[in-house]
Motif scaffolding. Structure first.
Motif, PDB file in Angstrom:
ATOM      1  N   GLY A   3      83.276 101.463  38.793  1.00 15.01           N
ATOM      2  CA  GLY A   3      82.104 101.548  39.665  1.00 15.01           C
ATOM      3  C   GLY A   3      81.030 100.524  39.340  1.00 15.01           C
ATOM      4  O   GLY A   3      80.327 100.065  40.236  1.00 15.01           O
ATOM      5  N   LEU A   4      80.900 100.184  38.069  1.00 14.80           N
ATOM      6  CA  LEU A   4      79.856  99.231  37.665  1.00 14.80           C
ATOM      7  C   LEU A   4      80.460  97.893  37.246  1.00 14.80           C
ATOM      8  O   LEU A   4      79.817  97.115  36.540  1.00 14.80           O
ATOM      9  CB  LEU A   4      79.028  99.815  36.509  1.00 14.80           C
ATOM     10  N   CYS A   5      81.683  97.587  37.714  1.00 11.55           N
ATOM     11  CA  CYS A   5      82.370  96.399  37.197  1.00 11.55           C
ATOM     12  C   CYS A   5      81.660  95.109  37.541  1.00 11.55           C
ATOM     13  O   CYS A   5      81.919  94.083  36.921  1.00 11.55           O
ATOM     14  CB  CYS A   5      83.829  96.366  37.644  1.00 11.55           C
ATOM     15  N   ALA A   6      80.752  95.148  38.516  1.00  7.76           N
ATOM     16  CA  ALA A   6      80.024  93.923  38.879  1.00  7.76           C
ATOM     17  C   ALA A   6      78.887  93.623  37.914  1.00  7.76           C
ATOM     18  O   ALA A   6      78.232  92.601  38.044  1.00  7.76           O
ATOM     19  CB  ALA A   6      79.479  94.034  40.303  1.00  7.76           C
ATOM     20  N   THR A  24      75.413  88.148  43.429  1.00 12.30           N
ATOM     21  CA  THR A  24      76.228  88.793  42.386  1.00 12.30           C
ATOM     22  C   THR A  24      77.588  88.114  42.257  1.00 12.30           C
ATOM     23  O   THR A  24      78.078  87.887  41.147  1.00 12.30           O
ATOM     24  CB  THR A  24      76.392  90.295  42.701  1.00 12.30           C
ATOM     25  N   LEU A  25      78.203  87.793  43.389  1.00  9.45           N
ATOM     26  CA  LEU A  25      79.514  87.115  43.331  1.00  9.45           C
ATOM     27  C   LEU A  25      79.391  85.766  42.639  1.00  9.45           C
ATOM     28  O   LEU A  25      80.285  85.361  41.891  1.00  9.45           O
ATOM     29  CB  LEU A  25      80.070  86.922  44.750  1.00  9.45           C
ATOM     30  N   LEU A  26      78.280  85.081  42.866  1.00  6.37           N
ATOM     31  CA  LEU A  26      78.122  83.769  42.246  1.00  6.37           C
ATOM     32  C   LEU A  26      77.747  83.900  40.768  1.00  6.37           C
ATOM     33  O   LEU A  26      78.344  83.254  39.912  1.00  6.37           O
ATOM     34  CB  LEU A  26      77.054  82.955  42.988  1.00  6.37           C
ATOM     35  N   GLU A  27      76.775  84.772  40.484  1.00  8.89           N
ATOM     36  CA  GLU A  27      76.263  84.840  39.108  1.00  8.89           C
ATOM     37  C   GLU A  27      77.191  85.566  38.148  1.00  8.89           C
ATOM     38  O   GLU A  27      77.294  85.198  36.984  1.00  8.89           O
ATOM     39  CB  GLU A  27      74.887  85.501  39.092  1.00  8.89           C
ATOM     40  N   ASN A  28      77.838  86.632  38.605  1.00  7.73           N
ATOM     41  CA  ASN A  28      78.741  87.378  37.725  1.00  7.73           C
ATOM     42  C   ASN A  28      80.210  87.133  38.064  1.00  7.73           C
ATOM     43  O   ASN A  28      81.079  87.915  37.707  1.00  7.73           O
ATOM     44  CB  ASN A  28      78.417  88.884  37.786  1.00  7.73           C
ATOM     45  N   GLY A  29      80.466  86.037  38.755  1.00  6.65           N
ATOM     46  CA  GLY A  29      81.835  85.741  39.189  1.00  6.65           C
ATOM     47  C   GLY A  29      82.798  85.541  38.025  1.00  6.65           C
ATOM     48  O   GLY A  29      83.930  86.019  38.050  1.00  6.65           O
ATOM     49  N   ASP A  30      82.355  84.846  36.993  1.00  7.75           N
ATOM     50  CA  ASP A  30      83.234  84.613  35.846  1.00  7.75           C
ATOM     51  C   ASP A  30      83.548  85.916  35.119  1.00  7.75           C
ATOM     52  O   ASP A  30      84.691  86.175  34.736  1.00  7.75           O
ATOM     53  CB  ASP A  30      82.583  83.622  34.870  1.00  7.75           C
ATOM     54  N   LEU A  31      82.503  86.727  34.956  1.00  2.00           N
ATOM     55  CA  LEU A  31      82.686  88.035  34.318  1.00  2.00           C
ATOM     56  C   LEU A  31      83.690  88.878  35.105  1.00  2.00           C
ATOM     57  O   LEU A  31      84.612  89.485  34.542  1.00  2.00           O
ATOM     58  CB  LEU A  31      81.328  88.745  34.262  1.00  2.00           C
ATOM     59  N   LEU A  32      83.516  88.905  36.424  1.00  2.30           N
ATOM     60  CA  LEU A  32      84.426  89.692  37.266  1.00  2.30           C
ATOM     61  C   LEU A  32      85.850  89.160  37.154  1.00  2.30           C
ATOM     62  O   LEU A  32      86.804  89.943  37.088  1.00  2.30           O
ATOM     63  CB  LEU A  32      83.947  89.641  38.723  1.00  2.30           C
TER      64      LEU A  32
END
Lengths: 443, 443
Positions: free
Chosen positions: A149-152, B25-33
């Motif tokens: 749920g918080l994976c982002a 969020t997709l851009l900033e945490n993209g690597d983490l995801l």
């Protein structure tokens, strides 16, 4: 994708309290689960050394066995549920099941905390899933929330009341103004505490859970040695009263967060302001506050232990396992998958326990003589520890030592330990060891 | 199982507040995801009629477009994120995407509540997933908790504070003792309320969310007409004060539960005891209490709206979609899959809104003359409504009408409505319409 799979076979190893709850849930809500999932969770075996004690659930004919190894090896068993506990036979069975490519569902936080890396590697080697929702927070789906749920989110902090036994004891001590030993005995009599209570009251169980949460949050196994751990054994009701006077409630709080020196993990009796949500969590309930960089603050609350609540979490894992098995895939990449790199793309830094900074509540039995407070304050100051406030009540007429409470500014745990040792060793200024509890401001 | 898929293409339709948060969020945490999921969430297009307003995020060259239809039709787009809102073009785009077999992620509770059956059928027809974590509770992973984490449970009740605007207004009215209109205007100025606030303050938005939660809990689309709905428009600060005097806080509460006459769904201003956790939820925060037959009571809390919190939920759905697409399977059986049968294995019974029973807080402006209270009590009694307590403060010296508060015993909503209409129509005993708010005991 084998969409023609209609049943997923389940073996339950360990027919104690939680095992019986799982069997009961699979039997009673089996039809509901089948409609929701599109696949039946079929109980194939229930194994325990003791299969004669009445567990309050009728197991279908022929499923009870004392042979756990045979149960898990059955070709019609796809999911092995380990509810034996401990790190002996439980670990052996889990490794056997994973090696056979079977999904393992477990509630065993001690095993995960102590041997997590080995188990996750075995899961990868076997191409199998290892699911453990029930290991933390009982029925609260906190593992799923953190992992899915918080994976982002980059996880900034986790604050948890994770041990129902300790929270029950602290709640009763406060509400009924009872001493620790009295409440512990009552908890043991009521079945809320074990006869050998150390795992709970010395903070180890909470530390195991903190390690599991930290592993999920930061993608890397957190060694127990990195978790600064203290329990509630012998807590004095006076401290609960003093804390209340200052606007705080004492909770055994697990804290995992990113600090300036790396990931901090600690389990300590902690003063939580009455106005904070975690202060309102009473009795055997658990709660976890998770802060993410995108979502902000979230909180999860529910029964942290017990037959039914834990069974709810175990069966949710079996359901996830069943859907993944039916689809012919693994459920979700495991933390181990990302572990090599850590969540920051490099090896994770852990803050050494002694470097963790926080404010502290200190209580000394101080010699009732001019200059004593100054001497104590000087030692603290020499260790870089400031004093924010002092509370000293009028002493009893003939008392040689009086309780003095100091609230410190933010201090490193190692410096605090050193200062307290120095103060205790000084001749006669204070009696016995100081009480030192963390004060958490939830920055 | 196409394990060789390295990227999942995402198109974001609607580049407003939440759309910008998702892109960020997709851009900033993209690597983490990518490390967590093992697959990259690749942004392929961002569509909006307005692509010139600065949204505070730099969209990579060439991704912004005004052509939503073309964006969703791109062959390299696997997941379509609908953040346009409303039931017009949003619905058209969703149906097009599902028909093309693409996963749709949406936050559109109004569309789900009004056209959920059609959308779920379209998803089934297209063999595609429809995910909507962000439609209820903002960043709180409540959809996942209900659908997955608590899947072993029959859901007994759901109590939710689901509209941040209303909760913000109620909180400020209480804390600052301000009138409704003043706080509404301040909320509009601060961007917490729309210029046309009806969707929020008349309870419709909360009703949409209640319908979505009910659908997940009971496996069947809950028609909005079955949700007894009232909002907070024009609430009198006096009622907040009277409720506080009685130990309650007023919340706009969604209630979905199994009652003796079937599933009840309602959204009403509700008196919640100060000691209940939901009473402590203030400002723009949301919280949902879910009770299951196995797990007992659980609670979920977090930011119910806003750019980042909602983006957290949307991206969690994109992540689930990506893993399912990579594995070549659908994410999870949809409620529609079980809908035909309902969760009880047969068609679900809905309690008619007028048959919902609860206690009520009633405030009348009563003629200050002997016998008036008796006449009102008689009418209530004729409709089977008992009176548990009465509060009447001393009247101002020259007041013709005085405020009288009655707390009723459990009454059917339809009987209450009829009694109040009869009392209002009676000549001169009371002035204007009575205030009638639910009192919830959380049985």
């Amino acid at each position: 994708m084998s969409k023609d799979i209609k049943e997923i076979g389940v073996a339950v190893l360990g027919f104690g309290t939680v095992g019986a709850g799982v069997v009961e849930t699979l039997l009673e809500n089996g039809d509901l689960l089948e409609r929701r999932l599109g696949v039946r969770l079929a109980l194939r075996a229930v194994a325990d050394l003791d299969i004669t004690t009445d567990r309050g659930v009728v197991v279908p004919e022929g499923l009870l066995t004392t042979d756990g190894a045979a149960a898990l090896a059955r070709p019609d068993v796809d999911v092995v549920v380990e509810l034996i506990g401990g790190t002996g036979i439980a670990k052996k069975f889990i490794l056997q099941a994973l090696a056979a490519g079977k999904t393992v569902v477990t509630a065993n936080k001690k095993l995960l905390a102590e041997h997590g890396a080995e188990l996750l590697a075995a899961a990868d080697a076997g191409g199998a899933d290892l699911l453990f929702e029930a290991s933390v927070g009982g029925g609260i789906p906190i593992i799923k929330a953190l992992r899915e749920g918080l994976c982002a989110n980059r996880i900034e902090s986790i604050y948890g009341i994770l041990n129902g036994t300790c929270n029950y004891i602290l709640t009763r001590m406060e509400e009924e103004k009872l001493p620790f030993d009295t409440v512990l005995k009552a908890a043991q009599a009521a079945g809320y505490a074990e006869a050998e209570p150390s795992l709970d009251i010395d903070g180890h169980d909470t530390a195991h859970k903190a390690a599991v949460l930290a592993t999920l949050a930061y993608g890397q196994i957190v060694p127990l040695g990195k978790v600064r751990t203290a329990g509630i054994r012998g807590m004095d009701a006076a401290d609960i009263a003093y804390a209340a006077e200052m606007g705080y409630r004492i909770k055994l709080l697990a804290i995992v967060r990113r600090g300036p020196d790396g990931v901090e993990a600690s389990v300590q009796p902690t003063l939580v302001a009455h106005s904070h949500q975690l202060a309102a969590v009473s009795g055997v309930f658990n709660a976890v506050q998770v802060r993410g960089d995108v979502v902000g603050t979230t909180l999860y609350y529910g029964r942290g232990a017990g037959r039914a609540a834990t069974a709810s979490a175990v069966v949710a894992d079996i359901a996830d396992a069943a859907l993944a098995l039916r689809a012919g895939v693994r459920h979700r990449p495991l933390p181990a998958g990302a572990a090599a790199a850590g969540d920051a793309g490099g090896a994770l830094r852990f803050c050494p326990p002694e470097a963790i900074r926080s404010r502290y509540y200190l209580r000394f039995a101080m010699l009732d003589r001019p200059g004593t407070l100054a001497r104590v304050a000087t030692v603290l100051g020499n260790h870089g520890i400031g004093i924010d406030s002092v509370i000293q009540h009028e002493a009893a007429p003939d008392a040689e030592y009086v309780p003095v409470i100091l609230v410190t500014s933010a201090a490193r745990a190692g410096e605090l330990d050193a200062a307290l040792a120095e103060i205790a060793a000084a001749d006669g200024a204070v009696q016995g060891d100081a009480v030192a509890y963390r004060i958490e401001d939830f920055e």
